[in-house]
Design an enzyme around this catalytic site. Structure first.
Site, PDB file in Angstrom:
ATOM      1  CB  ILE A  41     -36.531 -32.922 -32.346  1.00 24.98           C
ATOM      2  CG1 ILE A  41     -35.154 -32.454 -31.879  1.00 24.98           C
ATOM      3  CG2 ILE A  41     -36.728 -34.410 -32.112  1.00 24.98           C
ATOM      4  CD1 ILE A  41     -34.964 -32.544 -30.366  1.00 24.98           C
ATOM      5  CG  ASP A 106     -23.525 -31.380 -14.264  1.00 19.98           C
ATOM      6  OD1 ASP A 106     -23.734 -31.540 -15.491  1.00 19.98           O
ATOM      7  OD2 ASP A 106     -22.407 -31.558 -13.755  1.00 19.98           O
ATOM      8  CE1 TYR A 129     -25.138 -29.647 -23.439  1.00 14.76           C
ATOM      9  CE2 TYR A 129     -24.192 -29.375 -21.252  1.00 14.76           C
ATOM     10  CZ  TYR A 129     -24.948 -30.103 -22.148  1.00 14.76           C
ATOM     11  OH  TYR A 129     -25.536 -31.288 -21.756  1.00 14.76           O
TER      12      TYR A 129
END
Length: 285
Positions: A41, A106, A129
């Site tokens: 991708i 989260d 991240y």
């Protein structure tokens, strides 16, 4: 006519779980699984050709750079996969009128809250991240309306490296373990997340936007380890020791429990409690 779903990152733990559960397609839904080797991708030209040759109704993007520690050093790679490649997907989904379901985290939150995070709460990731995943979310929101961004947390499955598999193996080896109590979040079974994604597609919902999905409840990593130990072999209780934390490259949110009220109200869907989901998962060991 069948609903055709592309799953990218099919060799990851969520992709493999979806494949395990839904590889035998029903009369109305057909899944197509593409691993990184089959579909990169990050390569826009390759991705564009792929979408031109194949028609899909949905794309579930499970492809991600998930090594939180390494992302602190491999920043460019983390953003290439979690942000720039996601922008590619969003553009092509818009062009080909595909509904994009993207898995986020989260870790877009800083963890300073003390009650469950809402989808509308201010994001403020404290590691690379989380920053890369948030950038991916923003690209999607800016590119197309027809999307679902699903933030989840502490995923585990039968596949790959994850906390639950690691602790199960260490307990079986009778290893002495030190587990941190520094973070509070919610463990989430890939099985339960897969069920929700299937229900989302099956119901043909148009309530697009950002949603939180994890199992219900809250736990520290130590709480999770204790629950695993209880399910497997109670005689090893003394092998688990609490520690306040470990020195790591990446900062982690101290609290990242997410509210599932939006899912409950929009989809009439209630996730299992994390202990129930864990018990169901551990029956396979």
């Amino acid at each position: 006519m069948k609903t055709k779903i592309l799953v990218t990152g099919a060799n990851g733990q969520l992709g493999q779980t979806i494949k395990e559960l839904y590889n035998k397609n029903d009369d109305n839904i057909q899944f197509v699984f593409a691993s990184k080797k089959e579909l990169d991708i990050t390569n826009f030209k390759e991705l564009s050709n792929f979408f031109s040759l194949n028609k899909y109704n949905y794309c579930i993007n499970c492809a991600a750079y998930t090594n939180v520690e390494q992302a602190e050093e491999s920043i460019e790679l983390a953003f290439k996969i979690n942000a720039e490649a996601v922008k590619n997907l969003a553009k092509l989904c818009k062009k080909h009128k595909i509904i994009l379901i993207h898995i986020s985290t989260d870790y877009v939150f800083d963890g300073t809250k003390e009650i469950p995070y809402l989808e509308t709460d201010q994001t403020n990731p404290i590691n690379q991240y989380g920053k890369s995943k948030l950038k991916g979310e923003q690209y999607i929101s800016n590119a197309l309306k027809e999307h679902f961004i699903i933030r989840t947390s502490w995923l585990y499955s039968n596949y790959g490296k994850n906390f639950v598999n690691t602790i199960v193996n260490k307990i079986k080896e009778k290893a002495k373990l030190k587990i941190t109590t520094a973070e509070t979040g919610t463990p989430t079974s890939c099985i339960d997340l897969s069920y929700f994604l299937y229900a989302l597609i099956k119901n043909k919902s148009k309530n697009y936007g950002i949603y939180h999905f994890s199992n219900e409840g809250a736990a520290t990593w130590y709480d999770l380890a204790v629950e695993i130990e209880k399910s497997l072999n109670s005689q090893h209780k003394n092998k688990l020791d609490k520690v306040a934390g470990f020195k790591t490259k990446a900062k982690r949110p101290k609290y990242s429990v997410m509210s599932k009220n939006k899912i409950a109200s929009n989809f009439d869907y209630k996730p299992n409690n994390w202990k129930k989901a864990l018990a169901h998962f551990l029956e396979t060991f």
